[in-house]
Design a protein around this motif. Structure first.
Motif, mmCIF file in Angstrom:
data_model
loop_
_atom_site.group_PDB
_atom_site.id
_atom_site.type_symbol
_atom_site.label_atom_id
_atom_site.label_comp_id
_atom_site.label_asym_id
_atom_site.label_seq_id
_atom_site.Cartn_x
_atom_site.Cartn_y
_atom_site.Cartn_z
ATOM 1 N N GLN A 54 -10.086 2.403 24.848
ATOM 2 C CA GLN A 54 -9.128 1.775 25.754
ATOM 3 C C GLN A 54 -7.816 1.478 25.034
ATOM 4 N N GLU B 23 -3.875 2.649 25.698
ATOM 5 C CA GLU B 23 -2.831 1.681 26.040
ATOM 6 C C GLU B 23 -1.617 1.745 25.148
ATOM 7 N N MET C 59 -7.854 -7.222 32.846
ATOM 8 C CA MET C 59 -7.696 -5.768 32.857
ATOM 9 C C MET C 59 -7.184 -5.300 34.206
ATOM 10 N N GLN D 22 -4.096 -1.113 31.963
ATOM 11 C CA GLN D 22 -3.536 -2.025 30.974
ATOM 12 C C GLN D 22 -4.542 -3.130 30.742
ATOM 13 N N SER D 23 -4.511 -3.725 29.555
ATOM 14 C CA SER D 23 -5.348 -4.897 29.358
ATOM 15 C C SER D 23 -4.601 -5.911 28.510
ATOM 16 N N CYS E 205 -9.029 1.939 33.275
ATOM 17 C CA CYS E 205 -8.270 0.724 33.020
ATOM 18 C C CYS E 205 -6.882 1.169 32.566
ATOM 19 N N TRP F 217 -6.823 -2.135 36.735
ATOM 20 C CA TRP F 217 -7.558 -0.897 36.986
ATOM 21 C C TRP F 217 -6.919 -0.022 38.044
ATOM 22 N N GLU G 126 -13.875 -0.407 23.570
ATOM 23 C CA GLU G 126 -12.619 -1.126 23.370
ATOM 24 C C GLU G 126 -11.607 -0.232 22.653
ATOM 25 N N LYS H 257 -10.363 -11.209 28.382
ATOM 26 C CA LYS H 257 -9.433 -10.138 28.734
ATOM 27 C C LYS H 257 -9.136 -10.120 30.224
ATOM 28 N N HIS I 195 -14.893 -4.263 30.478
ATOM 29 C CA HIS I 195 -15.054 -5.638 30.003
ATOM 30 C C HIS I 195 -16.239 -5.702 29.057
ATOM 31 N N VAL J 177 -6.711 -6.303 39.461
ATOM 32 C CA VAL J 177 -6.816 -6.930 38.143
ATOM 33 C C VAL J 177 -8.104 -7.739 38.094
ATOM 34 N N GLU K 54 -5.090 -9.575 26.192
ATOM 35 C CA GLU K 54 -6.047 -10.483 25.565
ATOM 36 C C GLU K 54 -5.305 -11.591 24.839
#
Lengths: 69, 395
Positions: free
Chosen positions: A17, A21, B264, B275-276, B273, B266, A14, B262, B236, B255, B278
């Protein structure tokens, strides 16, 4: 596989990532939102569920009323 | 201390660091070893350090999330419904069930339209996969899978095959044949192998590749002919429940949504990935790209649907009402993207005005949870599948 990873491994994944981002390029909502709105307005005329379609043109409206070639 | 006990010092190589030092007896898993005092201390604090690392990772993650939120907030200068203030409000909608497809013996879990805008494939808890002609409601093909809970099914772009899977952890492709003598199950091809249930599958732009999502927390891209894994997508933190491919014009992304709350996005080529998001409070059951590819919607067990703008990199709308307390299981857009149809676990379908954020219609009819919903390829109708064993076509 997420199911095989330890809590620490999941957190590391996480974290990696998130670090990526934070650097992403972003645009203002006023600009992108406007583009969404404009897209909808340009396509709205052709949206059958939005505008409705005359009974005789829509194959679903009248059962058996249309022949499909 | 009045009564001192003198420790008899044993001198020798430490069982851990091999240095010659005074040794202490130490029990590791009921085996007696001799450690030097330094190694004894390190062992005692090891548990502590492990926790510290976990805690510091958590802190770092929290602070990064905060930073990400800050960056996103800088571009949040206006709400979507404000941008749409002067857009004409929608009138009353009259949408009715035009066809009811009966034939499944148990809960309908998934469905997909054929590109011919007429045929539909659906899968059910009892292992049956049926191909229907939605105009006539006739069943054209049926196959029984060797497993129950076929949670995913998809129509190939050519219309010549279908893919499905579920508790068997696989995604299998069945060519559709009109030869009455041929048994559909005979030509079955196992394409994808996951280590947990298959939750979603979709062909890419051709019959040659399939994208899958699984309870094992990953998504994967497979070559249909060889069954080879082309790319896998890790990120994930829990089961992946849904996926959707970007409209072909916008490039190679998809997506996915999962039990980790979440969504995400891809890059299909690199497996990264991009963008994600949450912001949901519970599992994301369904994700669907907005027709232009610049945004996507999600439906969740938290009873809300949300719209995420990919270029602004944030959630820009929430579709919810206090009276809606059951999870949304599936979402799809009308052709123009103005309407968002969402099926819920309270048996209803809500129709939302994407721009204004308001609900324009509730559709009743199903007698149990709506589990799947897709708008037809030309937007003339949409189909919903339910735990009440039926599928309904609405227009």
């Amino acid at each position: 596989m997420a199911q095989d990873m330890t809590e620490k491994e999941l957190l590391k994944m996480e974290l990696d990532q998130l670090k990526k981002e934070v650097k992403n390029e972003r645009q203002m909502v006023s600009k992108t939102g406007k583009e969404i709105k404009e897209y909808i307005e340009s396509m709205a005329g052709e949206d059958p569920l939005l505008k409705g379609v005359p009974e005789d043109k829509n194959p679903f409206k009248e059962k058996g009323g249309c022949t499909i070639s | 201390m009045c009564d001192q006990t003198f420790l008899a010092e044993v001198f020798g190589p430490c069982d851990k660091c091999s240095k010659d030092k005074p040794l202490r007896p130490v029990y590791v898993e009921s085996e007696q070893l001799s450690y030097c005092s330094l190694c004894v201390e390190m062992m005692a604090t090891e548990g502590l350090r492990e926790n510290e690392t976990l805690a510091s990772l958590k802190n770092e993650a929290e602070s990064l999330k905060g930073k990400l939120e800050e960056e996103r907030a800088k571009l949040h200068d206006v709400e979507l419904h404000q941008v749409a203030e002067r857009v004409e409000a929608l009138g009353q909608f009259v949408m009715k069930t035009r066809r009811t497809l009966k034939g499944h013996g148990n809960k309908v879990l998934c469905m997909d339209w054929c590109k011919d805008k007429r045929r539909i494939v659906s899968s059910s808890q009892d292992g049956k996969v049926i191909v229907w002609d939605s105009f006539t409601t006739n069943k054209e093909h049926a196959v029984t899978m060797p497993c129950t809970w076929v949670m995913a099914c998809a129509y190939a772009p050519s219309g010549c095959a279908i893919a499905c899977g579920g508790l068997d952890n696989k995604c299998s492709v069945y060519p559709l044949t009109f030869d009455k003598n041929e048994n559909m199950a005979a030509k079955k091809k196992s394409v994808a192998m996951h280590t947990n249930y298959l939750s979603a599958c979709s062909f890419t732009n051709s019959d040659m590749q399939i994208l899958t999502a699984s309870g094992d927390g990953t998504c994967a891209l497979w070559d249909v002919e060889s069954g080879q894994l082309l790319q896998s997508f890790h990120g994930h933190g829990a089961d992946v429940l849904c996926l959707d491919l970007a409209p072909s014009e916008t490039g190679n992304t998809f997506v996915s949504g999962g039990c980790d709350k979440k969504a995400m996005v891809w890059d299909m080529r690199s497996g990264q990935c991009i963008q994600s998001f949450e912001t949901h409070d519970s599992d994301i059951n369904s994700v669907r790209y907005y027709p232009s590819g610049d945004a996507f919607a999600s439906g969740s067990d938290d009873a809300t649907c949300r719209l995420y703008d990919l270029r602004a990199d944030r959630e820009v709308a929430i579709y919810s009402k206090e009276s809606i307390i059951f999870g949304a299981s599936s979402v799809d857009f009308s052709l123009s993207g103005r309407l968002l149809f969402a099926g819920y676990n309270d048996y209803t379908i809500n129709v939302w005005d994407v721009l204004k954020g308001s609900r324009v219609s509730i559709l009743f009819g199903h007698e149990n949870r709506v589990s799947t919903l897709r708008v037809s390829p030309d937007g003339t109708a949409f189909c919903s599948g339910s735990w009440d064993h039926t599928l309904r076509i609405w227009a």
